[in-house]
Structures are given as structure tokens and as C-alpha cells.
Design a protein around this motif. Structure first.
Motif, PDB file in Angstrom:
ATOM      1  N   GLU A   5      33.767  37.657  37.890  1.00  0.00           N
ATOM      2  CA  GLU A   5      32.684  37.152  38.736  1.00  0.00           C
ATOM      3  C   GLU A   5      31.381  37.914  38.500  1.00  0.00           C
ATOM      4  OE1 GLU A   5      30.721  34.880  41.642  1.00  0.00           O
ATOM      5  OE2 GLU A   5      32.622  34.559  40.602  1.00  0.00           O
ATOM      6  N   LYS A   6      31.476  39.265  38.390  1.00  0.00           N
ATOM      7  CA  LYS A   6      30.282  40.100  38.245  1.00  0.00           C
ATOM      8  C   LYS A   6      30.558  41.189  37.213  1.00  0.00           C
ATOM      9  CE  LYS A   6      29.230  39.271  43.126  1.00  0.00           C
ATOM     10  NZ  LYS A   6      29.113  39.852  44.478  1.00  0.00           N
ATOM     11  N   PRO A   7      30.452  40.858  35.929  1.00  0.00           N
ATOM     12  CA  PRO A   7      30.860  41.794  34.859  1.00  0.00           C
ATOM     13  C   PRO A   7      30.167  43.150  34.911  1.00  0.00           C
ATOM     14  CG  PRO A   7      30.426  39.600  33.971  1.00  0.00           C
ATOM     15  CD  PRO A   7      29.952  39.585  35.389  1.00  0.00           C
ATOM     16  N   GLY A   8      28.943  43.222  35.437  1.00  0.00           N
ATOM     17  CA  GLY A   8      28.226  44.493  35.433  1.00  0.00           C
ATOM     18  C   GLY A   8      28.257  45.230  36.756  1.00  0.00           C
ATOM     19  N   HIS A   9      29.165  44.868  37.642  1.00  0.00           N
ATOM     20  CA  HIS A   9      29.171  45.488  38.973  1.00  0.00           C
ATOM     21  C   HIS A   9      29.578  46.961  38.877  1.00  0.00           C
ATOM     22  CE1 HIS A   9      29.888  46.095  43.245  1.00  0.00           C
ATOM     23  NE2 HIS A   9      29.312  44.907  43.461  1.00  0.00           N
ATOM     24  N   PRO A  10      28.865  47.844  39.593  1.00  0.00           N
ATOM     25  CA  PRO A  10      29.175  49.283  39.503  1.00  0.00           C
ATOM     26  C   PRO A  10      30.566  49.650  40.005  1.00  0.00           C
ATOM     27  CG  PRO A  10      27.535  48.841  41.226  1.00  0.00           C
ATOM     28  CD  PRO A  10      27.680  47.590  40.429  1.00  0.00           C
ATOM     29  N   TYR A  11      31.176  48.851  40.881  1.00  0.00           N
ATOM     30  CA  TYR A  11      32.523  49.162  41.361  1.00  0.00           C
ATOM     31  C   TYR A  11      33.537  49.183  40.215  1.00  0.00           C
ATOM     32  CZ  TYR A  11      31.086  48.326  46.246  1.00  0.00           C
ATOM     33  OH  TYR A  11      30.487  48.380  47.478  1.00  0.00           O
ATOM     34  N   LEU A  12      33.228  48.463  39.130  1.00  0.00           N
ATOM     35  CA  LEU A  12      34.181  48.365  38.021  1.00  0.00           C
ATOM     36  C   LEU A  12      34.354  49.693  37.294  1.00  0.00           C
ATOM     37  CD1 LEU A  12      33.018  44.926  36.567  1.00  0.00           C
ATOM     38  CD2 LEU A  12      35.068  45.370  37.916  1.00  0.00           C
ATOM     39  N   GLU A  13      33.429  50.619  37.491  1.00  0.00           N
ATOM     40  CA  GLU A  13      33.521  51.933  36.850  1.00  0.00           C
ATOM     41  C   GLU A  13      34.374  52.906  37.650  1.00  0.00           C
ATOM     42  OE1 GLU A  13      29.566  53.298  36.240  1.00  0.00           O
ATOM     43  OE2 GLU A  13      28.924  51.528  35.097  1.00  0.00           O
ATOM     44  N   GLN A  14      34.801  52.521  38.841  1.00  0.00           N
ATOM     45  CA  GLN A  14      35.558  53.417  39.709  1.00  0.00           C
ATOM     46  C   GLN A  14      37.054  53.346  39.414  1.00  0.00           C
ATOM     47  OE1 GLN A  14      34.418  51.900  43.543  1.00  0.00           O
ATOM     48  NE2 GLN A  14      32.541  53.123  43.639  1.00  0.00           N
ATOM     49  N   ASP A  15      37.766  54.411  39.809  1.00  0.00           N
ATOM     50  CA  ASP A  15      39.225  54.327  39.741  1.00  0.00           C
ATOM     51  C   ASP A  15      39.728  53.518  40.934  1.00  0.00           C
ATOM     52  OD1 ASP A  15      39.305  55.990  42.028  1.00  0.00           O
ATOM     53  OD2 ASP A  15      39.467  57.800  40.811  1.00  0.00           O
ATOM     54  N   ASP A  16      41.032  53.264  40.968  1.00  0.00           N
ATOM     55  CA  ASP A  16      41.573  52.367  41.994  1.00  0.00           C
ATOM     56  C   ASP A  16      41.303  52.858  43.411  1.00  0.00           C
ATOM     57  OD1 ASP A  16      42.470  50.728  40.033  1.00  0.00           O
ATOM     58  OD2 ASP A  16      44.578  51.347  40.133  1.00  0.00           O
ATOM     59  N   PHE A  17      41.442  54.162  43.634  1.00  0.00           N
ATOM     60  CA  PHE A  17      41.276  54.679  44.991  1.00  0.00           C
ATOM     61  C   PHE A  17      39.815  54.577  45.446  1.00  0.00           C
ATOM     62  CE2 PHE A  17      40.678  58.219  48.051  1.00  0.00           C
ATOM     63  CZ  PHE A  17      41.510  57.737  49.055  1.00  0.00           C
ATOM     64  N   ALA A  18      38.892  54.942  44.563  1.00  0.00           N
ATOM     65  CA  ALA A  18      37.471  54.833  44.905  1.00  0.00           C
ATOM     66  C   ALA A  18      37.079  53.370  45.093  1.00  0.00           C
ATOM     67  CB  ALA A  18      36.620  55.482  43.810  1.00  0.00           C
ATOM     68  N   PHE A  19      37.691  52.503  44.294  1.00  0.00           N
ATOM     69  CA  PHE A  19      37.433  51.068  44.429  1.00  0.00           C
ATOM     70  C   PHE A  19      37.888  50.573  45.793  1.00  0.00           C
ATOM     71  CE2 PHE A  19      38.847  46.596  43.336  1.00  0.00           C
ATOM     72  CZ  PHE A  19      37.569  46.074  43.294  1.00  0.00           C
ATOM     73  N   LEU A  20      39.065  51.002  46.234  1.00  0.00           N
ATOM     74  CA  LEU A  20      39.579  50.611  47.551  1.00  0.00           C
ATOM     75  C   LEU A  20      38.660  51.118  48.659  1.00  0.00           C
ATOM     76  CD1 LEU A  20      41.932  49.261  49.079  1.00  0.00           C
ATOM     77  CD2 LEU A  20      43.048  51.496  49.150  1.00  0.00           C
ATOM     78  N   GLN A 182      34.043  40.069  53.522  1.00  0.00           N
ATOM     79  CA  GLN A 182      33.250  40.742  52.497  1.00  0.00           C
ATOM     80  C   GLN A 182      34.058  40.939  51.214  1.00  0.00           C
ATOM     81  OE1 GLN A 182      30.013  41.414  52.701  1.00  0.00           O
ATOM     82  NE2 GLN A 182      30.078  42.122  50.565  1.00  0.00           N
ATOM     83  N   MET A 183      35.351  41.221  51.361  1.00  0.00           N
ATOM     84  CA  MET A 183      36.201  41.381  50.176  1.00  0.00           C
ATOM     85  C   MET A 183      36.273  40.089  49.385  1.00  0.00           C
ATOM     86  SD  MET A 183      39.380  43.616  51.675  1.00  0.00           S
ATOM     87  CE  MET A 183      39.190  45.302  52.245  1.00  0.00           C
ATOM     88  N   PHE A 184      36.428  38.966  50.076  1.00  0.00           N
ATOM     89  CA  PHE A 184      36.473  37.672  49.382  1.00  0.00           C
ATOM     90  C   PHE A 184      35.115  37.314  48.780  1.00  0.00           C
ATOM     91  CE2 PHE A 184      40.369  36.789  51.938  1.00  0.00           C
ATOM     92  CZ  PHE A 184      41.192  36.371  50.895  1.00  0.00           C
ATOM     93  N   LEU A 185      34.048  37.622  49.519  1.00  0.00           N
ATOM     94  CA  LEU A 185      32.709  37.330  49.006  1.00  0.00           C
ATOM     95  C   LEU A 185      32.435  38.063  47.694  1.00  0.00           C
ATOM     96  CD1 LEU A 185      30.534  37.479  52.263  1.00  0.00           C
ATOM     97  CD2 LEU A 185      30.936  35.465  50.844  1.00  0.00           C
ATOM     98  N   LEU A 186      32.969  39.259  47.573  1.00  0.00           N
ATOM     99  CA  LEU A 186      32.714  40.076  46.395  1.00  0.00           C
ATOM    100  C   LEU A 186      33.202  39.392  45.120  1.00  0.00           C
ATOM    101  CD1 LEU A 186      31.505  42.883  45.724  1.00  0.00           C
ATOM    102  CD2 LEU A 186      33.840  43.787  45.806  1.00  0.00           C
ATOM    103  N   ILE A 187      34.257  38.573  45.238  1.00  0.00           N
ATOM    104  CA  ILE A 187      34.799  37.891  44.052  1.00  0.00           C
ATOM    105  C   ILE A 187      34.447  36.405  44.076  1.00  0.00           C
ATOM    106  CG2 ILE A 187      36.640  39.517  43.530  1.00  0.00           C
ATOM    107  CD1 ILE A 187      38.539  37.817  45.180  1.00  0.00           C
ATOM    108  N   GLY A 188      33.372  36.065  44.790  1.00  0.00           N
ATOM    109  CA  GLY A 188      32.845  34.708  44.748  1.00  0.00           C
ATOM    110  C   GLY A 188      33.574  33.709  45.600  1.00  0.00           C
TER     111      GLY A 188
END
Length: 321
Positions: A5-20, A182-188
Motif C-alpha cells: 500500500e505504501k512502499p516508502g512508509h517509515p514503519y517498514l524500517e522497524q523491527d516487529d516489536f517497534a512496528f507493533l 487506524q490499523m486498517f486505514l494504514l493498509i488502505g
């Protein structure tokens, strides 16, 4: 899904825990220092047994029923049974695939490419997400999604937080579970600003199906959304009309008429127009339609054998009476 959905989103650089944590699925209370999974994180990513510890009445139910009846029978059912996680995220992904399977909606072409995503697909996604993020998980009812040959049904515990008329009109939103939303919105998935229900209505309108039915019920409190895939007129009536009516023209110029009584076009009536000299007046107008002439009567109205009424083409030549 976020990467798609958002290839350049900064959350993608985080590990799983930081992402959560960024999703607000895990939170640390700065006052007490305590930290842990939030209720939204538990509902979205937890396991059924753990979710039930926080929400004893939590239950998700998808039923595919073979006939357009209310009898409790199904050909496919998905409930938390220990074979899958039982959380909202997995329920959404599994159920959406089932909802759109064999969906008889024609594809469209956009920019030379086949477009699989139709307004009906958008409406079904919105209806499913809307059911999950607006549910009251402390309520006694389960979340229920039903698929029948002629209808999709969605039920969530908890009533609407705005008047039904306002929800249908759109423009305002009062989501019961904002972090889930908000979680659902994040993935469109899902809509902002109260535009979700209007998109469902417009998606159904695009197919000329009956208007969706949105209502509330008390005892126990619940919200129901029914999406019937039925034409505004019964098929038998449409078939009769197709035998009785013919059409000519396209788009806004299309005209429907009874068989054997095609409408007369201006080109048929005014086959040719001649005038004497450059000083044309209404009285100079003469024309022929085959062997019949277009002529004027005593009131200076044009008379055509193809029409059952006179034509008034100029008020200037008419007497006041």
C-alpha cells in the motif's frame, strides 16, 4: 500489506516489536511504567484463547448459506475453532476472499488495463471493515457475516453512535474502536470522515441493485447491514419490458419506445428546407417528406403527416388569439 500500500512508509524500517508499538498495539504507560499489549493489539493480532480472557463474549462467525432463506444451514463456515488464530486481522483476510469469490460483477478497463476492483468490491471491503471496527466486543452477540446467493449480511454487537440518517448521508464519523480503525486505514482499508457507508450505497447503486438496508435493534443491541443483489424491478418484469420496449440512440440520447411505434426524428420531418431569397421568414418554409408535404394550416402552424400535432416554429407569425 503496508509495503504494497505504501512502499516508502517509515514503519517498514522497524523491527516487529517497534512496528507493533507504532501501530499502538503495544503501549507503555509513562506514569506507572507498566507496558503491554493494548486491547486493539490483542483483538487484531492475538489468539482466540487470549482474546476471550479480555472479552468473554468475543466470537467471530462467517456463514455461506446455499439458499435465500433464513434457515440455519451453511455450505461453508468460519469460526474460531483452534485451527487458526481467531483474531480480527486473519478473519478479515479469510472472509474477504470468500465474499468476493464468484462475484458476478463485470470488470472494467482503465488506462488500457483490466480493472478487477469494482465499486462492489470496495463496498464489500468497507462493509466488512466497518463491521469489525464498530463492534462492541463487550456485547453478548457475535460478529456475524452471511453470504447468500442474493444477499450479503453484516451484524455487529453495539448500536450506531450517530443517527442512521446521518450515517447514510456521511460526512461525520464516530468510530467505536479508533485504534483498530487506524490499523486498517494504514493498509488502505476503511474510510475516513464518515465516507464508508456512502461508498457502500454508491457501490450498490452502480449495479442498480436495491438500496442497502442499515438498521439497529435493541435487546441485545446490534447493528445490521443487508446488501441485496436484487434489481429494483423483478426479473420477470424486466423480461417483459425487454420484449415490449425497443431503444435507439446512446447514453443521454437514448430513447425507449413501444415496439412498432418508433419515435419520429427531426431529420425525418424536416427532410429539406428551402427558402425564397435571403429574406427567410417562417412563412417561406416549405419541405417535403417523401411524397407528403410539410405545409402550414390556417393558424400558420406547420403540419406534418408524420406527427399527430401541429408544430409552432415561430411565435411572430401567430395572432394574439
Amino acid at each position: 500489506m503496508l509495503k504494497d500500500e505504501k512502499p516508502g512508509h517509515p514503519y517498514l524500517e522497524q523491527d516487529d516489536f517497534a512496528f507493533l508499538q507504532s501501530l499502538r498495539g503495544w503501549r507503555r504507560d509513562r506514569t506507572t511504567g507498566k507496558e503491554g499489549l493494548t486491547l486493539a493489539g490483542l483483538l487484531m493480532f492475538g489468539r482466540w484463547s487470549s482474546i476471550q480472557e479480555a472479552f468473554p463474549y468475543y466470537f467471530l462467525d462467517y456463514q455461506e448459506q446455499p439458499e435465500a432463506k433464513t434457515e440455519l444451514c451453511w455450505v461453508d463456515r468460519l469460526v474460531p475453532d483452534g485451527t487458526w488464530s481467531g483474531n480480527l486481522f486473519d478473519f478479515y483476510r479469510r472472509v474477504y476472499r470468500k465474499l468476493i469469490a464468484e462475484l458476478k460483477v463485470p470488470f472494467s478497463i482503465k488506462n488500457g488495463q483490466r480493472k478487477e476492483d469494482t465499486p462492489v468490491h470496495v463496498a464489500l471491503r468497507e462493509a466488512l471493515v466497518n463491521t469489525l471496527v464498530h463492534a462492541d466486543y463487550t456485547g453478548r452477540l457475535s460478529v456475524l457475516v452471511v453470504k447468500r446467493p442474493n444477499m450479503f449480511g453484516f451484524r455487529n454487537p453495539g448500536g450506531l453512535r450517530l443517527p442512521v440518517e446521518q450515517v447514510i448521508r456521511g460526512g461525520e464519523s464516530d468510530c467505536r474502536n479508533r485504534t483498530l480503525h487506524q490499523m486498517f486505514l494504514l493498509i488502505g482499508l476503511g474510510e475516513r470522515g464518515g465516507s464508508g457507508i456512502p461508498k457502500i450505497f454508491s457501490g450498490w447503486q452502480s449495479q442498480h441493485w436495491r438500496q442497502p438496508l442499515l438498521r439497529e435493534k435493541d435487546l441485545p443491541e446490534q447493528t445490521l447491514l443487508k446488501l441485496h443483489m436484487l434489481d429494483l424491478l423483478p426479473e420477470s418484469v424486466l423480461n417483459t419490458l425487454r420484449g415490449m420496449l425497443q431503444s435507439q440512440g446512446r447514453s443521454r440520447d437514448k430513447v425507449y419506445y413501444l415496439s412498432g411505434s418508433a419515435p419520429v426524428s427531426p431529420e425525418q420531418v424536416f427532410v429539406s428546407v428551402t427558402s425564397s431569397g435571403n429574406n427567410e421568414t417562417a412563412k417561406d418554409l416549405t419541405t417535403t417528406t417523401g411524397t407528403e408535404s410539410l405545409h402550414r394550416n390556417e393558424q400558420d402552424c406547420l403540419i406534418s403527416p408524420l406527427l399527430d400535432a401541429p408544430i409552432i416554429d415561430s411565435l411572430a407569425v401567430l395572432s394574439p388569439s
